[in-house]
Enzyme design. Structure first.
Site, short mmCIF file in Angstrom:
data_model
loop_
_atom_site.label_atom_id
_atom_site.label_comp_id
_atom_site.label_asym_id
_atom_site.label_seq_id
_atom_site.Cartn_x
_atom_site.Cartn_y
_atom_site.Cartn_z
N ASP A 1 -12.15 6.22 3.25
CA ASP A 1 -10.71 6.17 3.47
C ASP A 1 -10.18 7.56 3.85
O ASP A 1 -10.04 8.44 3.00
CB ASP A 1 -10.06 5.66 2.16
CG ASP A 1 -8.54 5.54 2.26
OD1 ASP A 1 -7.96 6.01 3.26
OD2 ASP A 1 -7.94 4.99 1.32
N GLU B 1 -7.24 0.68 -4.40
CA GLU B 1 -7.22 0.59 -2.93
C GLU B 1 -8.55 0.08 -2.35
O GLU B 1 -8.55 -0.82 -1.51
CB GLU B 1 -6.83 1.94 -2.33
CG GLU B 1 -5.35 2.25 -2.55
CD GLU B 1 -4.99 3.71 -2.36
OE1 GLU B 1 -5.84 4.50 -1.89
OE2 GLU B 1 -3.85 4.09 -2.70
N ASP C 1 0.89 -1.16 0.00
CA ASP C 1 0.00 0.00 0.00
C ASP C 1 0.93 1.21 0.00
O ASP C 1 1.50 1.56 1.03
CB ASP C 1 -0.90 -0.04 1.25
CG ASP C 1 -1.63 1.28 1.47
OD1 ASP C 1 -1.64 2.13 0.57
OD2 ASP C 1 -2.21 1.44 2.58
N LYS D 1 3.31 11.01 -3.82
CA LYS D 1 2.16 10.40 -4.50
C LYS D 1 1.24 11.45 -5.13
O LYS D 1 0.56 11.18 -6.11
CB LYS D 1 1.40 9.56 -3.48
CG LYS D 1 0.27 8.71 -4.07
CD LYS D 1 -0.30 7.80 -3.00
CE LYS D 1 -1.49 7.01 -3.48
NZ LYS D 1 -1.98 6.08 -2.44
#
Ligand code: AMP
Length: 629
Positions: free
Chosen positions: A190, A168, A8, A69
């Protein structure tokens, strides 16, 4: 097969997992932690990764890269605003992407992400006593193809074979074992360190379909930390007239203490923040202490405005999926910040249902990625994950041949473009026939749809450059578009649900293709031989028409070869005969061109191209039938 890990790769933290004894487990890093900050620091020729890099971030703002990211796979124009907010230097790269600049050295977001993954994989290899070389990496469901490809490249730079890029929320649903239940609608909430994502998935029979995604790319746990930092600093300033935010070292200590207090308040009703020697009293020059009690309810007060921001994206995701909150069967919490009790309460209030909390929220995505890795290495065999194109997708080309653009098992979203051309002179339109399957001939595959690209100006066969693009988004929706380059004429079609086929259907289509492989090969080669002879015949006819000066004597042998080719084609002659005719026609054409060039050479001394040479390797003759008009 060697073991593969699930990674992850998070905006703030990353986690690595592996299948052990049929269970997915998180691997600890060399510092003994289950999560690794996605941070890289450069200091005095040293490269620091993870916790050590995070700890020196405030003191070394220009040399510490975090949240890479946010930039991965993006163009400079897309992220210019983010770049301006970053404390480190971000510039535009020669390729239009992003580069981080530290002490004159340039780094791509892929390279920084690779450093984080390399550390995790090295630590994992050491712990397992076995070199890890394969991985499944997760990305947000809304990542586009460029962001997915860049993440895959980061894995490669880290020395990994990336088995698959997985969404994800899909990984989270896998970790919860939802694939084993019946059909369900799942909302994945999330909330991580720096970003908030909501995804609604349809899960069932091994199929994970993302129905909608929404979120806030600038909302997360660090905002909660800063809310506490600001409160502490304001109180301190009011008491001692010293702004701790202006002293980098003091600020670093405040941030760390605030995050610690926040985490403690997830389990305790109150906590005390103590920071001795945090500053000097400007009046007396005596050391100052910060000691402050923070209750959970005060903390909830401090973050109330931030929390309110989750409401909009949740409502948007429901609206986009065309669902009411009562149609959500399961709510999954992902991301460390969902441990905050006020966050859980809010989720329950917004959706009218208790969220499922049986799996650790900051590990759930990596755990699911490891399960997917297990599926791909054969260790886990009771799950079929179809977050990919289950069958190849392509177009019907000349002679009824199926030409693939996207191979089966390609992870979606994906985009592929190929250039085709016309088979006949003066075609004013082409028909694009979209197909799915594994057989060589169009007829044996599943037809998904057709559309026409019309209004082309008259051009010789082979002249138009028709770009066909297959674009499958994360939801498995296929958009096929065709564009003629010189005129800009375009047409397209949208086909839903190309990734949601029943397992049995996929199985039977694949087995069918295997069974008929030999027969299909013969038919395909035969069709190709026909195509070759047919286009050469057209080319030869055009050569005769164009050569106004040619004598009948010069034309006759070529015309005869053309007639013979036509008879063979009309009679559906076998492949060997078609090939023989192609060869004799090519020779006749060559001789004709040489003869007519020689007689014209005195007029214009220009060599002519070899007529048997292919015009352009990228151009495939398409069976685009002439339009009716
Ligand atoms: P993630 O990106 O999922 O690793 O989430 C990281 C964020 O979760 C950070 O802001 C952490 O401070 C926060 N976090 C982790 N554990 C807790 C906890 N027990 N209570 C509140 N926040 C937490």
């Amino acid at each position: 097969m060697a073991k593969a890990v699930g990674i992850d790769l998070g905006t703030t933290n990353s986690v690595i997992s592996i299948m052990e004894g049929g269970e997915s487990v998180v691997l600890v890093n060399s510092e003994g932690n289950r999560t690794t900050p996605s941070v890289v620091g450069f200091k005095d020729d040293q490269r620091l990764v993870g916790q050590v890099a995070k700890r020196q971030a405030v003191l070394n703002p220009k040399g510490t890269i975090f949240e890479a990211k946010r930039f991965i796979g993006r163009t400079w124009e897309e992220v210019q605003h983010e770049a301006e907010r970053a404390p480190y230097e971000v510039v535009k790269g020669d390729d239009g992407g992003v580069r981080f600049v530290v002490e004159g050295e340039k780094y791509t977001p892929e390279a920084i992400s690779a450093m984080v993954m390399r550390k995790m994989v090295n630590d994992a290899s050491e712990q397992l006593g076995q070199k890890i070389t394969k991985a499944v990496i997760t990305v947000p469901a809304y990542f586009n193809n460029a962001q997915r490809e860049a993440t895959q490249n980061a894995g490669k730079i880290a020395g990994l074979e990336v088995l698959r890029i997985v969404n994800e929320p899909t990984a989270a649903a896998l970790a919860y074992g939802l694939d084993k239940k019946g059909s369900e609608t799942v909302l994945v909430f999330d909330l991580g360190g720096g970003t908030f994502d909501v995804s609604i998935l349809e899960v069932g029979d091994g199929v994970f379909e993302v129905r909608s995604t929404s979120g806030d790319t600038h909302l997360g746990g660090s905002d909660f930390d800063y809310a506490v930092v600001n409160w502490l600093a304001d109180e301190f300033k009011a008491e001692y007239n010293v702004d701790l935010r202006k002293d980098k070292q003091a600020l670093q200590r405040l941030i760390e203490a605030s995050e610690k207090a926040k985490v403690e308040l997830s389990g305790l009703p109150e906590t005390t923040i103590s920071l001795p020697f945090i500053a000097m009293d400007p009046a007396s020059n005596a050391p100052l202490y910060l000691e402050k009690k923070l209750t959970r309810s005060k903390f909830e007060d401090l973050i109330a405005k931030l929390l309110a921001r989750v409401r909009g994206p949740v409502e948007q995701a429901l609206k986009d999926a065309k669902l009411g909150k009562d149609q959500i069967d399961e709510i999954l919490l992902v991301g460390g910040s969902t441990r905050v009790p006020a966050v859980k309460r809010l989720v329950k209030e917004l959706l009218g249902k208790e969220p499922n909390q049986t799996v650790n929220p900051d590990e759930v995505v990596a755990l699911g990625a490891a399960i997917q890795a297990g599926v791909l290495t054969g260790e886990v065999d009771d799950i079929v994950l179809l977050d990919v194109t289950p069958l190849s997708l392509g177009v019907e080309t000349k002679g009824g041949v199926f030409t693939k653009l996207i191979e089966r098992n390609t992870t979606v979203p994906v985009r592929k473009t190929e250039t085709f051309t016309t088979a006949d002179h003066n075609q004013t339109g082409v028909e694009v026939h979209v197909l799915q399957g594994e057989r060589s001939m169009a007829l044996d595959n599943k037809s998904l749809g057709r559309f026409k690209l019309e209004g082309l100006p008259p051009m010789p066969a082979g002249a138009p450059q028709i770009e066909i693009t297959y674009d499958i988004d994360a939801n498995g929706v296929l958009n096929v578009s065709a564009k003629e380059k010189s005129t800009g004429k375009a047409a397209s079609i949208t086909i839903q649900n190309t990734t949601t086929l029943a397992d049995e259907e996929v199985d039977s289509m694949v087995k069918d293709a295997e069974r008929h492989a030999e027969e299909d090969r013969v038919r395909r080669e035969s069709a190709e031989a026909r195509n070759q002879l047919d286009s050469l015949r057209l080319q030869a006819a055009k050569a005769i028409a164009d050569a106004e000066q040619a004598t009948d004597e010069q034309k006759q042998p070529l015309q005869q070869a053309i007639d013979e080719a036509s008879s063979a084609l009309d009679a559906n002659a076998p492949k060997a005969e078609l090939e023989a005719k192609t060869q004799s026609l090519a020779q006749a054409l060559q001789a004709f061109m040489q003869a007519t060039t020689a007689s014209q050479a005195t007029e214009a001394e220009q060599p002519r191209p070899d007529p048997t040479e292919a015009a352009d390797d990228d151009v495939i003759d398409a069976d685009f039938k002439p339009s009716d008009s």
